[in-house]
Design an enzyme around this catalytic site. Sequence first.
Site, PDB file in Angstrom:
ATOM      1  CB  SER A 164      -0.950  -0.047   1.200  1.00 39.26           C
ATOM      2  OG  SER A 164      -1.983   0.908   1.084  1.00 39.26           O
ATOM      3  CG  ASP A 214      -6.800  -2.138  -3.805  1.00 42.41           C
ATOM      4  OD1 ASP A 214      -7.171  -1.078  -3.272  1.00 42.41           O
ATOM      5  OD2 ASP A 214      -5.624  -2.541  -3.778  1.00 42.41           O
ATOM      6  CG  HIS A 223      -5.956  -1.941  -0.080  1.00 41.13           C
ATOM      7  ND1 HIS A 223      -5.023  -1.612  -1.042  1.00 41.13           N
ATOM      8  CD2 HIS A 223      -5.461  -1.457   1.094  1.00 41.13           C
ATOM      9  CE1 HIS A 223      -4.029  -0.966  -0.479  1.00 41.13           C
ATOM     10  NE2 HIS A 223      -4.251  -0.863   0.817  1.00 41.13           N
TER      11      HIS A 223
END
Length: 403
Positions: free
Chosen positions: A189, A343, A373
């Site tokens: 991320s 995501d 995600h």
Amino acid sequence: MGARLLCLCLLTALLGYYIYTPLPEDLAEPWKVMLVSAAFRAVGHLSEAADLLGLMHYMEGMRLITVLELVAPTPDENVTVTDTKFNNVPVRLYLPRRAPGGLRRAMVYFHGGGWCLGDAGMKSYDHISRRISNELNAVVVSVNYRLAPQHRFPVPFEDVYSVTKFFLQSKVLSQYGVDPARVCVAGDSAGGNLAAAVAQQLLQDPEVKTKLKAQILLYPALQALDLNLPSYRDNDNKPLLPRSLMVRFWSEYFTSDPALREAMASNRHIPADSGHLFQFVNWSRLLPAEMRKAHVYSGPAVGGAGLAREHRGFLDPRASPLLASDARLHRLPPAYILTCEHDVLRDDGVMYAERLRAAGVPVTHHHAKDAFHGAMMFVLWPLDLAVGHRLFSTYMDWLNENL
């Protein structure tokens, strides 16, 4: 008795309504995903209420997730774990106990959390780092960079870059028995964002002689130029990263000015002189047809001149690695990129994989069509998911073969 029963029924119904989240049909273990998603939303709603009441900043409330997950740096029979500092930046260091049998591999890891949350000592990160260290006989340096909003861009980048540059020194690699030809940077991320940015910056630094073996980018955030990509539209309210939260992460990374967040939310935050950058995020050219679907391309709108002049950090490749030129990309190390269908950041990773390939960089792009995600972090009971175990296993196989 009747009134109590009615109240209980109402509370049960309200709880069920809160927990229930419409999920894509291809997500396995939906009730477990719903519970995790509900917990995240609950913390988010409480943090928002506390922020509105002036009790604490929104991100301070959200850090409850981090605090609840922290574990001590406890050694085990396979790995020595210590909290220390590299170049005055806190890191959690994992060293295999087994005899090396030669020089070891190494990974410098950057945790996720939107540059505002997260910690190397969170249970999931600690578990994964231990497994990588033990199973791959590798040194793992997991970096606790300073967080926004207290420390905005470029501070988090500068911290992770400082650690990486320090670790890549010949004397440091030798101290830990690391093969200089088998070192990678990795992150998930926001950490994937930092890993990509570090890999790019190292190429511009004449003081760094050691070349990275690989860059591992797990569902990375790679650009803040266009926040209305198909993945942002299609996954607006999917677990665990709704569009509104990602927009807030991006804006908090740069400023406390709510005007930037409002402009980003409407995708009208781009300076008038930045049109030349649109080519790097032109999803009509960089995404496959199955991801473009029926969406019609329109570039980001130009924002107000004053806002554009004041907050330009998101145009810096150290914050948005996808905006780097082709000439800057072509010398990068091989990449492993994980993207998840459900995501908001899906298209960032897909477009970067396409641009790296076009620049001649070897890319392994693993796209998980049944994942959301952060899915790879869910490998510990009671919140472990089959998809998390599968993604982690694929990731470990790639590391074993390519690092």
